[in-house]
Design a protein around this motif. Structure first.
Motif, mmCIF file in Angstrom:
data_model
loop_
_atom_site.group_PDB
_atom_site.id
_atom_site.type_symbol
_atom_site.label_atom_id
_atom_site.label_comp_id
_atom_site.label_asym_id
_atom_site.label_seq_id
_atom_site.Cartn_x
_atom_site.Cartn_y
_atom_site.Cartn_z
ATOM 1 N N ALA A 155 -88.902 81.054 -3.236
ATOM 2 C CA ALA A 155 -87.991 79.476 -2.775
ATOM 3 C C ALA A 155 -88.219 80.120 -1.089
ATOM 4 O O ALA A 155 -88.493 78.468 -0.881
ATOM 5 C CB ALA A 155 -85.994 80.991 -1.361
ATOM 6 N N GLY A 156 -88.898 80.978 -1.120
ATOM 7 C CA GLY A 156 -89.926 80.610 -0.145
ATOM 8 C C GLY A 156 -91.292 79.321 -0.459
ATOM 9 O O GLY A 156 -92.406 78.551 0.371
ATOM 10 N N ILE A 157 -91.709 79.522 -2.272
ATOM 11 C CA ILE A 157 -92.529 79.045 -2.578
ATOM 12 C C ILE A 157 -92.087 77.017 -3.024
ATOM 13 O O ILE A 157 -92.679 76.395 -2.643
ATOM 14 C CB ILE A 157 -93.126 79.241 -4.050
ATOM 15 C CG1 ILE A 157 -94.393 80.585 -3.111
ATOM 16 C CG2 ILE A 157 -94.419 78.342 -4.313
ATOM 17 C CD1 ILE A 157 -94.774 81.132 -3.993
ATOM 18 N N ALA A 158 -90.567 77.114 -2.804
ATOM 19 C CA ALA A 158 -90.088 76.375 -3.730
ATOM 20 C C ALA A 158 -90.797 74.725 -2.377
ATOM 21 O O ALA A 158 -90.904 73.637 -3.128
ATOM 22 C CB ALA A 158 -88.923 76.268 -3.713
ATOM 23 N N GLY A 159 -90.291 75.185 -1.213
ATOM 24 C CA GLY A 159 -91.265 74.124 -0.312
ATOM 25 C C GLY A 159 -92.352 73.463 -0.086
ATOM 26 O O GLY A 159 -92.364 72.678 0.512
ATOM 27 N N THR A 160 -93.143 74.260 -0.862
ATOM 28 C CA THR A 160 -94.647 73.960 -0.830
ATOM 29 C C THR A 160 -95.356 73.483 -1.906
ATOM 30 O O THR A 160 -96.326 72.968 -1.797
ATOM 31 C CB THR A 160 -95.385 75.321 -0.386
ATOM 32 O OG1 THR A 160 -95.424 76.142 -1.984
ATOM 33 C CG2 THR A 160 -95.452 76.477 0.798
ATOM 34 N N LEU A 161 -94.256 73.256 -3.022
ATOM 35 C CA LEU A 161 -95.091 72.795 -4.333
ATOM 36 C C LEU A 161 -95.815 71.539 -3.747
ATOM 37 O O LEU A 161 -95.041 70.194 -3.374
ATOM 38 C CB LEU A 161 -93.991 72.796 -5.090
ATOM 39 C CG LEU A 161 -93.379 73.920 -5.643
ATOM 40 C CD1 LEU A 161 -92.349 73.704 -6.302
ATOM 41 C CD2 LEU A 161 -94.592 75.175 -6.408
ATOM 42 N N ALA A 162 -97.018 70.837 -3.975
ATOM 43 C CA ALA A 162 -97.230 69.951 -3.825
ATOM 44 C C ALA A 162 -98.023 69.656 -4.443
ATOM 45 O O ALA A 162 -98.981 70.244 -5.611
ATOM 46 C CB ALA A 162 -97.725 69.727 -2.488
ATOM 47 N N GLY A 163 -98.610 68.403 -4.688
ATOM 48 C CA GLY A 163 -99.900 67.487 -5.216
ATOM 49 C C GLY A 163 -100.903 67.416 -4.469
ATOM 50 O O GLY A 163 -101.035 67.816 -3.736
ATOM 51 N N GLN A 164 -101.813 66.610 -4.996
ATOM 52 C CA GLN A 164 -103.277 66.360 -4.578
ATOM 53 C C GLN A 164 -103.373 64.863 -4.562
ATOM 54 O O GLN A 164 -103.030 63.788 -5.095
ATOM 55 C CB GLN A 164 -104.826 66.819 -5.164
ATOM 56 C CG GLN A 164 -104.898 68.024 -5.613
ATOM 57 C CD GLN A 164 -106.266 68.487 -5.670
ATOM 58 O OE1 GLN A 164 -106.269 68.098 -7.064
ATOM 59 N NE2 GLN A 164 -107.222 69.195 -5.523
ATOM 60 N N SER A 171 -110.750 51.541 -2.592
ATOM 61 C CA SER A 171 -110.370 51.802 -2.012
ATOM 62 C C SER A 171 -109.015 51.973 -3.285
ATOM 63 O O SER A 171 -107.880 52.582 -3.009
ATOM 64 C CB SER A 171 -109.834 50.660 -1.985
ATOM 65 O OG SER A 171 -109.796 50.539 -0.818
ATOM 66 N N CYS A 172 -109.383 52.248 -4.402
ATOM 67 C CA CYS A 172 -108.437 52.906 -5.630
ATOM 68 C C CYS A 172 -108.169 54.829 -5.377
ATOM 69 O O CYS A 172 -109.100 55.376 -4.760
ATOM 70 C CB CYS A 172 -109.094 52.696 -7.052
ATOM 71 S SG CYS A 172 -108.963 51.041 -7.401
ATOM 72 N N PHE A 173 -107.405 54.746 -5.892
ATOM 73 C CA PHE A 173 -106.735 56.505 -5.633
ATOM 74 C C PHE A 173 -106.585 57.054 -6.472
ATOM 75 O O PHE A 173 -105.633 56.290 -7.443
ATOM 76 C CB PHE A 173 -106.594 56.604 -4.173
ATOM 77 C CG PHE A 173 -105.003 56.210 -4.342
ATOM 78 C CD1 PHE A 173 -103.640 57.288 -4.370
ATOM 79 C CD2 PHE A 173 -104.750 54.378 -3.741
ATOM 80 C CE1 PHE A 173 -102.385 56.903 -4.196
ATOM 81 C CE2 PHE A 173 -103.581 54.605 -3.759
ATOM 82 C CZ PHE A 173 -102.538 55.401 -3.382
ATOM 83 N N ALA A 174 -105.787 58.432 -6.822
ATOM 84 C CA ALA A 174 -105.190 58.748 -7.863
ATOM 85 C C ALA A 174 -104.345 60.362 -7.074
ATOM 86 O O ALA A 174 -105.284 60.228 -6.116
ATOM 87 C CB ALA A 174 -106.426 59.943 -8.264
ATOM 88 N N TYR A 175 -103.036 60.134 -7.482
ATOM 89 C CA TYR A 175 -102.807 61.783 -7.345
ATOM 90 C C TYR A 175 -102.281 62.952 -8.309
ATOM 91 O O TYR A 175 -101.436 62.566 -8.948
ATOM 92 C CB TYR A 175 -102.033 61.142 -5.739
ATOM 93 C CG TYR A 175 -100.344 60.107 -6.264
ATOM 94 C CD1 TYR A 175 -99.203 60.680 -6.831
ATOM 95 C CD2 TYR A 175 -100.796 59.209 -6.847
ATOM 96 C CE1 TYR A 175 -98.511 59.804 -7.260
ATOM 97 C CE2 TYR A 175 -99.202 58.171 -6.692
ATOM 98 C CZ TYR A 175 -98.056 58.946 -7.088
ATOM 99 O OH TYR A 175 -97.310 57.640 -7.270
ATOM 100 N N THR A 176 -101.914 63.545 -7.995
ATOM 101 C CA THR A 176 -100.926 64.688 -9.145
ATOM 102 C C THR A 176 -99.439 64.889 -8.635
ATOM 103 O O THR A 176 -99.321 65.170 -6.833
ATOM 104 C CB THR A 176 -101.647 65.940 -9.094
ATOM 105 O OG1 THR A 176 -101.965 66.377 -7.658
ATOM 106 C CG2 THR A 176 -103.698 65.611 -9.525
#
Ligand SMILES: NC(=O)c1ccc[n+]([C@@H]2O[C@H](COP(=O)([O-])OP(=O)(O)OC[C@H]3O[C@@H](n4cnc5c(N)ncnc54)[C@H](O)[C@@H]3O)[C@@H](O)[C@H]2O)c1
Ligand SMILES: C[N+](C)(C)CCCC=O
Length: 528
Positions: A155-164, A171-176
């Protein structure tokens, strides 16, 4: 956003016929509290999907489930057939569509509530676990504590899930994006029924997946209690489901086209089949399989701790533990003293009614399994091992335990690496002791196995401890202790003990997939 969340939590049975679905709890607290060894009978249905318990379509293929401490019939396990497995998976899928759209923080809140309920009902769940599995109540309470801690951790980790975010030229970019997989299947063994269900469901749910869980046909009762608790905590209807059955039901689950992943805990032969079936659908698998782990005790060890460690490595849950250190290598100079102490302590293990607080070893899972373990001891004797203590069927004085599957914990000496008891996983309270001379020799012998689940080393020499661990071919290693598995650290095997991990942050990777999004901010520079 709030409306979406409220909608997610609304419970409307859709896929399951109302007649099949039951909502009162599987076992009332009063029924559990008044039960003692040999008195509990579970009559309620043990399947759970669509937000409630579900009666089997037919009971013609019911199988009795025995209470290990008495041999009494505890309940009937009715394997789910094709149509029922399909209902459970579809129910999971519809819940997945809602749950996966909630934020990590929203999921965390529901999971924390589930952890709180388990904590509150810990003693009741532990009691039912003991009655179904045969392990001591002291251990079962620890198992339930580990289960709610695991749900709290993820549960503690659920809120931290994120990409990069990745900056690209112009100026182009990518995200995960870290995205869930979908409907995950969990298939469990009988030695840690509730804990295995928690170890699999907690990371799965934290990542936004749904789960259909199949417990072992020998321990069908407590996984349904977990399903009821998740439902009570407020997961969308159908998010965590339980189907009962053995190999056939498991096969249906693995082959189902709506299943995205299979996480399996069990033996190596079954693990191979799970992998084969999953390969047909190119489904990722986590395999937590068996072991024959080495525990190496050097002569400079603190002897009392080494002896205690050897007992922890061999006798938890009647020795029915995948990561047990059943090959105990002891450096020759301390062998006589070690054996004297280990035998003294093994003989003193309080064996008997698993529901009594003072008991430290209960009954093995079944009569055939008890016979199999005793068979290994006979074979060991034939191959030249010496029984220093135990290894006999045990009949407690209490008349209600006469039909139980008890045996006295066993220490075998005079063992050689080529003996059956040293090569094969016994999954019972049998410790094989093997003398050694040098570090180099013991490392070669410790690694000379197709398994690689765990390993342990006892020494006061800190450099040697880390050097030995570096060279041990095992996924989980212990220095100066054994069988300690905090949920914050990954658990899993090398070689034929499996792959993938449970617990720890890394398990998020086994229950999610990474999407890369490349964003053009200017014109398309086409080659054509
Ligand atoms: N590494 C770990 O974390 C871990 C933990 C507990 C137990 N284990 C291992 O489990 C074994 C003991 O448990 P067990 O006797 O229940 O193991 P098992 O392999 O006989 O059964 C495990 C589960 O697989 C199911 N199953 C059996 N055949 C199947 C098939 N063809 N398709 C799909 N599912 C199938 C069973 O019904 C059960 O739910 C030991 O080898 C032990 O080391 C490993
Ligand atoms: C919690 N233990 C003792 C590490 C056991 C993990 C599951 C293996 O059977």
């Amino acid at each position: 956003m709030l409306t979406a969340c409220v909608l997610c939590l609304a419970r409307k049975p859709t896929l399951v016929k109302m007649a099949q679905l039951l909502r009162s709890p599987l076992l009332s607290s009063a029924a559990i509290r008044s039960a003692s060894t040999g008195t509990l009978e579970v009559k309620e249905p043990l399947n759970f999907w669509g937000g409630g318990r579900v009666k089997p379509l037919s009971s013609s293929n019911a199988e009795p489930v025995y209470e290990p401490a008495t041999g009494h019939v505890l309940c009937q396990m009715v394997p789910c057939v094709d149509e029922e497995v399909d209902q459970a998976i579809k129910s999971a899928h519809s819940a997945y569509l809602k749950w996966s759209k909630m934020s990590g923080m929203e999921r965390a809140r529901v999971m924390l509530e589930a952890a709180r309920i388990i904590r509150e009902r810990r003693d009741d769940i532990a009691k039912v676990e003991v009655i179904n599995n045969g392990k001591s109540i002291t251990e079962a309470k620890v198992d339930i504590d580990v289960a709610w801690t695991c749900i709290e951790y993820y549960a503690g980790i659920a809120g931290t899930l994120a990409g990069q975010h990745v900056q690209l030229p112009g100026s182009c970019f990518a995200y995960t994006r870290r995205e869930p997989l979908g409907v995950c299947v969990g298939i469990g063994a009988w030695n840690y029924p509730f804990q295995i269900a928690a170890w699999k469901s907690a990371p799965a749910l934290a990542c936004g997946n749904a789960m259909v869980f199949k417990p072992s046909p020998m321990t069908p009762v407590t996984a349904v209690m977990l399903a009821e608790i998740y439902a009570e905590a407020g997961v969308p209807e159908g998010l965590f489901n339980v189907v009962q059955g053995g190999a056939e039901t498991g096969t249906l689950l693995c082959h189902h086209p709506m299943v995205a992943k299979v996480s399996f805990t069990g033996s190596v032969p079954t693990g191979k089949k799970i992998m084969e079936m999953s390969a047909k659908g190119v489904k990722p698998v986590t395999l937590e399989l068996g072991g024959k782990s080495p525990l190496i005790i050097f002569q400079d060890s603190e002897l009392e701790n080494a002896v205690k460690g050897a007992l922890m490595a061999n006798f938890l849950t009647q020795g029915e533990v995948c990561c047990n250190g059943t090959r105990v290598f002891v450096q020759k100079d301390i062998l006589p003293k070690f054996l004297e102490e280990v035998v003294k302590r093994t003989k003193a293990i309080p064996l008997g009614d698993p529901l009594l607080d003072g008991t430290r070893m209960g009954a093995l899972i079944s009569r055939p399994h008890l016979d199999r373990v005793l068979g290994f001891i006979n074979q060991a004797k034939k191959e030249g091992a010496r029984v220093l203590c135990g290894g006999e069927p045990y009949v407690p004085a209490d008349p209600k335990l006469k039909g139980g599957y008890f045996m006295s914990p066993c220490v075998l000496d005079n063992c050689r690496d080529d003996m059956t008891c040293v090569k094969e996983e016994i999954f019972g309270p049998v410790m094989s002791v093997l003398p050694f001379d040098t570090e180099e020799e013991v490392l070669q012998r410790a690694n000379n196995t197709t398994f690689g689940l765990a390993a342990g080393v006892f020494t006061r020499d800190i450099a040697r401890a880390h050097r030995v661990v570096e060279n041990l071919q095992a996924g989980t290693c212990f220095i100066n202790n054994y069988n300690i598995s905090p949920v914050e650290v990954p658990f899993g095997g090398y070689k034929m003990s499996g792959f993938g991990r449970e617990n720890g942050q890394v398990t998020i990777e086994y229950y999610s997939q990474l999407k890369t999004v490349v964003v053009e901010m200017g014109d398309v520079d086409s080659l054509f």
